[in-house]
Design an enzyme around this catalytic site. Structure first.
Site, PDB file in Angstrom:
ATOM      1  N   ASP A  32       0.873  -1.167   0.000  1.00 20.29           N
ATOM      2  CA  ASP A  32       0.000   0.000   0.000  1.00 20.29           C
ATOM      3  C   ASP A  32       0.919   1.228   0.000  1.00 20.29           C
ATOM      4  O   ASP A  32       2.136   1.113   0.137  1.00 20.29           O
ATOM      5  CB  ASP A  32      -0.894  -0.044   1.240  1.00 20.29           C
ATOM      6  CG  ASP A  32      -1.718   1.215   1.421  1.00 20.29           C
ATOM      7  OD1 ASP A  32      -2.326   1.669   0.440  1.00 20.29           O
ATOM      8  OD2 ASP A  32      -1.712   1.759   2.543  1.00 20.29           O
ATOM      9  N   ASP A  34      -0.257   5.096   1.183  1.00 17.53           N
ATOM     10  CA  ASP A  34      -0.514   6.018   2.292  1.00 17.53           C
ATOM     11  C   ASP A  34      -0.410   5.313   3.637  1.00 17.53           C
ATOM     12  O   ASP A  34      -1.027   4.262   3.859  1.00 17.53           O
ATOM     13  CB  ASP A  34      -1.907   6.638   2.163  1.00 17.53           C
ATOM     14  CG  ASP A  34      -1.987   7.660   1.050  1.00 17.53           C
ATOM     15  OD1 ASP A  34      -0.985   8.354   0.808  1.00 17.53           O
ATOM     16  OD2 ASP A  34      -3.061   7.773   0.418  1.00 17.53           O
ATOM     17  N   ASP A 203      -2.037  -1.048   5.698  1.00 21.93           N
ATOM     18  CA  ASP A 203      -2.493  -0.483   6.971  1.00 21.93           C
ATOM     19  C   ASP A 203      -3.994  -0.254   7.027  1.00 21.93           C
ATOM     20  O   ASP A 203      -4.588  -0.303   8.088  1.00 21.93           O
ATOM     21  CB  ASP A 203      -1.794   0.863   7.236  1.00 21.93           C
ATOM     22  CG  ASP A 203      -2.359   1.971   6.370  1.00 21.93           C
ATOM     23  OD1 ASP A 203      -3.145   2.804   6.881  1.00 21.93           O
ATOM     24  OD2 ASP A 203      -2.059   2.002   5.164  1.00 21.93           O
TER      25      ASP A 203
END
EC number: 3.1.3.75
Length: 267
Positions: A32, A34, A203
């Protein structure tokens, strides 16, 4: 280490039972962006380019859950109307800090030769992701960056489009990461590439959906205490046998690196 095959003739089976082709990448490592590669939400970071470094309440009030991409389209339109140009946004993206230990992790992965094929799946945007990765010196590590298309239009203003459409009820309307990863795996299978194991570092809540593609022997790396981690814990508690992948929570990217080093030692 320059490659994954230190022993002459060493071959391994892929996840689907096929014999791994010599020289082919053995592991697919998905990141991922961000709050995973970078330590901020880049959509929040670009507000620093806005007049007064804030957005008007009338604009923020237009956000609807599940339609964040549409909201960000309006944000980019507003910024453009205020005279913010792509170069101004690029300058912000280039200053977003990497998550702790992430630079060392990406350098470690780059040194492993054909061990890892590395991709990025992000609900941010291609312009921002690529700007940040180039500034940090890690853009070339990623075979594919799968994110919402963005770039300057004919007026020189940054525009944003959704990645795709899908029927998943759990994910935002513009991107289901399960679908993105599944299609990528099918594409690589058509190319004759069959991975032994999958590794996924993330996350957010939208990083939980692709966990359904991970099998025994695969590894999920959720950032400790973040939505992906909490959703995995809930799934494990509700139905322990339903979550097959090994789970390695991380606080810094050094935790991910340490586990990958152990994986390579056992190869």
């Amino acid at each position: 280490m320059s490659g994954c095959f230190p022993a002459v003739g060493l071959r391994c089976l892929s996840r689907d039972g096929r014999m791994a082709a010599p020289g082919a990448p053995r592991f697919l490592l998905t990141f991922d962006f961000d709050e995973t590669i970078v330590d901020e939400n880049s959509d929040d970071s670009i507000v620093r380019a806005a007049p007064g470094q804030q957005l008007p309440e009338s604009l923020r009030a237009t956000y609807r859950e599940g339609y964040y991409n549409e909201y960000m389209q309006r944000v980019f339109k507003y910024l453009g109307e205020q005279g913010v140009r792509p170069r101004d946004l690029r300058a912000v993206y280039e200053t977003i800090p990497l998550s702790p230990g992430m630079g060392d992790l990406l350098q470690f992965i780059a040194k492993q030769g054909s061990c890892f094929e590395v991709i990025l799946i992000s609900d941010a945007n291609t312009f921002g992701v690529e700007s940040a990765l180039r500034a940090a010196g890690h853009h070339s590590l990623f075979r594919r960056i799968l994110s919402n298309p963005s770039g300057p239009d004919a007026r020189g203003l940054l525009t944003l489009r959704p990645f795709h459409t899908h029927s998943c009820s759990r994910c935002p309307a513009n991107m289901c990461k399960h679908k993105v990863l599944s299609e990528y795996l099918r594409e690589r299978a058509r190319d004759g590439v069959h991975f032994e194991r999958l590794f996924y570092v993330g996350d957010g809540a939208n990083d939980f959906c692709p966990m359904g593609l991970l099998a025994g022997g695969d590894v999920a790396f959720p950032r400790r205490g973040y939505p992906m981690h909490r959703l995995i814990q809930e799934a494990q508690k509700a139905e322990p046998s339903s979550f097959r992948a090994h789970v390695v929570p991380w606080e810094t990217a050094a935790d991910v690196r340490q586990h990958l080093q152990q994986v390579l030692k056992m190869c």
